[in-house]
Design a protein around this motif. Structure first.
Motif, PDB file in Angstrom:
ATOM      1  N   MET A 165       0.813  -1.220   0.000  1.00 55.85           N
ATOM      2  CA  MET A 165       0.000   0.000   0.000  1.00 55.85           C
ATOM      3  C   MET A 165       0.847   1.270   0.000  1.00 55.85           C
ATOM      4  O   MET A 165       0.388   2.317  -0.422  1.00 55.85           O
ATOM      5  CB  MET A 165      -0.924   0.012   1.221  1.00 55.85           C
ATOM      6  CG  MET A 165      -1.961  -1.091   1.210  1.00 55.85           C
ATOM      7  SD  MET A 165      -2.995  -1.057   2.686  1.00 55.85           S
ATOM      8  CE  MET A 165      -3.817   0.495   2.521  1.00 55.85           C
ATOM      9  N   TRP A 166       2.072   1.189   0.525  1.00 55.44           N
ATOM     10  CA  TRP A 166       2.932   2.370   0.680  1.00 55.44           C
ATOM     11  C   TRP A 166       4.225   2.182  -0.112  1.00 55.44           C
ATOM     12  O   TRP A 166       4.764   1.090  -0.183  1.00 55.44           O
ATOM     13  CB  TRP A 166       3.283   2.583   2.152  1.00 55.44           C
ATOM     14  CG  TRP A 166       2.147   3.062   2.978  1.00 55.44           C
ATOM     15  CD1 TRP A 166       1.150   2.288   3.510  1.00 55.44           C
ATOM     16  CD2 TRP A 166       1.867   4.394   3.368  1.00 55.44           C
ATOM     17  NE1 TRP A 166       0.280   3.075   4.211  1.00 55.44           N
ATOM     18  CE2 TRP A 166       0.692   4.380   4.140  1.00 55.44           C
ATOM     19  CE3 TRP A 166       2.500   5.615   3.154  1.00 55.44           C
ATOM     20  CZ2 TRP A 166       0.138   5.525   4.695  1.00 55.44           C
ATOM     21  CZ3 TRP A 166       1.951   6.751   3.705  1.00 55.44           C
ATOM     22  CH2 TRP A 166       0.784   6.698   4.457  1.00 55.44           C
ATOM     23  N   THR A 167       4.740   3.274  -0.649  1.00 54.04           N
ATOM     24  CA  THR A 167       6.051   3.295  -1.297  1.00 54.04           C
ATOM     25  C   THR A 167       6.971   4.126  -0.411  1.00 54.04           C
ATOM     26  O   THR A 167       6.616   5.242  -0.034  1.00 54.04           O
ATOM     27  CB  THR A 167       5.959   3.952  -2.690  1.00 54.04           C
ATOM     28  OG1 THR A 167       5.056   3.201  -3.495  1.00 54.04           O
ATOM     29  CG2 THR A 167       7.324   3.994  -3.350  1.00 54.04           C
ATOM     30  N   THR A 168       8.120   3.575  -0.070  1.00 53.58           N
ATOM     31  CA  THR A 168       9.070   4.287   0.788  1.00 53.58           C
ATOM     32  C   THR A 168      10.412   4.425   0.076  1.00 53.58           C
ATOM     33  O   THR A 168      10.894   3.475  -0.513  1.00 53.58           O
ATOM     34  CB  THR A 168       9.269   3.539   2.128  1.00 53.58           C
ATOM     35  OG1 THR A 168       8.014   3.432   2.792  1.00 53.58           O
ATOM     36  CG2 THR A 168      10.268   4.260   3.016  1.00 53.58           C
ATOM     37  N   GLN A 169      10.973   5.619   0.140  1.00 54.53           N
ATOM     38  CA  GLN A 169      12.320   5.862  -0.373  1.00 54.53           C
ATOM     39  C   GLN A 169      13.118   6.562   0.712  1.00 54.53           C
ATOM     40  O   GLN A 169      12.573   7.389   1.444  1.00 54.53           O
ATOM     41  CB  GLN A 169      12.280   6.731  -1.626  1.00 54.53           C
ATOM     42  CG  GLN A 169      11.641   6.054  -2.806  1.00 54.53           C
ATOM     43  CD  GLN A 169      11.709   6.928  -4.051  1.00 54.53           C
ATOM     44  OE1 GLN A 169      12.566   7.792  -4.181  1.00 54.53           O
ATOM     45  NE2 GLN A 169      10.793   6.702  -4.977  1.00 54.53           N
ATOM     46  N   ARG A 170      14.401   6.222   0.806  1.00 58.22           N
ATOM     47  CA  ARG A 170      15.288   6.830   1.794  1.00 58.22           C
ATOM     48  C   ARG A 170      16.482   7.458   1.087  1.00 58.22           C
ATOM     49  O   ARG A 170      16.965   6.937   0.097  1.00 58.22           O
ATOM     50  CB  ARG A 170      15.785   5.775   2.784  1.00 58.22           C
ATOM     51  CG  ARG A 170      14.704   5.238   3.672  1.00 58.22           C
ATOM     52  CD  ARG A 170      15.194   4.059   4.517  1.00 58.22           C
ATOM     53  NE  ARG A 170      14.115   3.475   5.266  1.00 58.22           N
ATOM     54  CZ  ARG A 170      13.224   2.633   4.772  1.00 58.22           C
ATOM     55  NH1 ARG A 170      13.284   2.262   3.528  1.00 58.22           N
ATOM     56  NH2 ARG A 170      12.259   2.153   5.525  1.00 58.22           N
ATOM     57  N   ARG A 171      16.957   8.560   1.654  1.00 57.12           N
ATOM     58  CA  ARG A 171      18.150   9.227   1.136  1.00 57.12           C
ATOM     59  C   ARG A 171      19.023   9.646   2.317  1.00 57.12           C
ATOM     60  O   ARG A 171      18.511  10.092   3.342  1.00 57.12           O
ATOM     61  CB  ARG A 171      17.790  10.480   0.325  1.00 57.12           C
ATOM     62  CG  ARG A 171      16.946  10.219  -0.901  1.00 57.12           C
ATOM     63  CD  ARG A 171      17.756   9.492  -1.989  1.00 57.12           C
ATOM     64  NE  ARG A 171      16.963   9.278  -3.181  1.00 57.12           N
ATOM     65  CZ  ARG A 171      16.247   8.195  -3.433  1.00 57.12           C
ATOM     66  NH1 ARG A 171      16.203   7.215  -2.558  1.00 57.12           N
ATOM     67  NH2 ARG A 171      15.577   8.075  -4.560  1.00 57.12           N
TER      68      ARG A 171
END
Length: 181
Positions: free
Chosen positions: A48-54
Motif C-alpha cells: 500500500m505504501w512506497t518508501t524511499q530513503r536518502r
C-alpha cells in the motif's frame, strides 16, 4: 528456537521467519533488565505504501532552522507527487541535536522544469513545518493528502551545528510511486 514462535499470529505480527538466525524471544521483564530505553517505528504495508530513503548530511558550517540565515546550507530533497496522497516523513540523525523538517511546495513553472534549491521560504508555500524540534534520534511528520506537485523537503537543526549525518525517509500511498531526489 522458542516454541512461542510456532503461533502463526505471533509470528506474523512480529515478522518472524524461521530462517532468521538473529531472532530471539525475550519476555518484557527480561527486556527491562537489559535495556534502559527503547524506540519504536511504524512499518507500512509495502503493498500500500512506497518508501524511499536518502542519506542526509548537515554542513560542517551553517545549517540551523529558518530563524537563522544559514539554513540555506542544509541538505534539501525534492519530492514529486504524481497523485494526491498522504505522506509520512521521517528524519533520522547520528547525533543528538534538536532536529526538525520543513516542507515547501515548489512551482515547476510552465515548462515543467525541475525544481531548484530553496533559498527563500515564503510562508504561503510551507505545507509542513516541525512545531517542536526533537532532541533525539528521529522526528516524524505526517501530511494528510498532499496535492499533486513538487515539494522541497528541508531537514533542519534548531541551531547551526558542526556537521551530523542521518537520513530522510518518505512514504506515500500514491498509485504511481513518488520520485525523491
Amino acid at each position: 528456537d522458542d516454541e512461542r514462535w510456532d503461533d502463526p499470529v505471533v509470528a506474523k505480527e512480529c515478522g518472524f521467519r524461521a530462517k532468521d538466525e538473529a531472532v530471539f524471544w525475550l519476555e518484557l521483564d527480561e527486556v527491562q533488565q537489559v535495556f534502559d530505553c527503547g524506540w519504536s517505528c511504524k512499518l507500512y504495508d509495502p503493498e500500500m505504501w512506497t518508501t524511499q530513503r536518502r542519506a542526509a548530511a548537515f554542513p560542517d558550517q551553517g545549517g540551523g532552522c529558518l530563524n537563522q540565515t544559514t539554513w540555506v546550507a542544509n541538505p534539501q530533497f525534492f519530492l514529486d507527487l504524481p497523485h494526491k496522497t498522504p505522506v509520512q516523513l521521517t528524519l533520522t540523525q547520528n547525533g543528538t541535536h534538536a532536529i526538525g523538517l520543513c516542507v515547501v511546495r515548489q512551482d515547476r513553472g510552465d515548462d515543467g522544469a525541475a525544481v531548484e534549491k530553496v533559498v527563500d521560504v515564503k510562508q504561503d508555500r510551507v505545507v509542513g513545518l516541525t512545531e517542536r524540534f526533537v532532541k533525539g534520534p528521529a522526528v516524524d511528520m505526517y501530511l494528510d493528502d498532499l496535492d499533486v506537485g513538487a515539494y522541497a523537503i528541508i531537514p533542519m537543526t534548531l541551531s547551526p551545528v558542526a556537521g551530523t549525518g542521518g537520513a530522510v525517509a518518505v512514504s506515500t500511498r500514491a498509485r504511481t510511486p513518488h520520485t525523491l531526489r
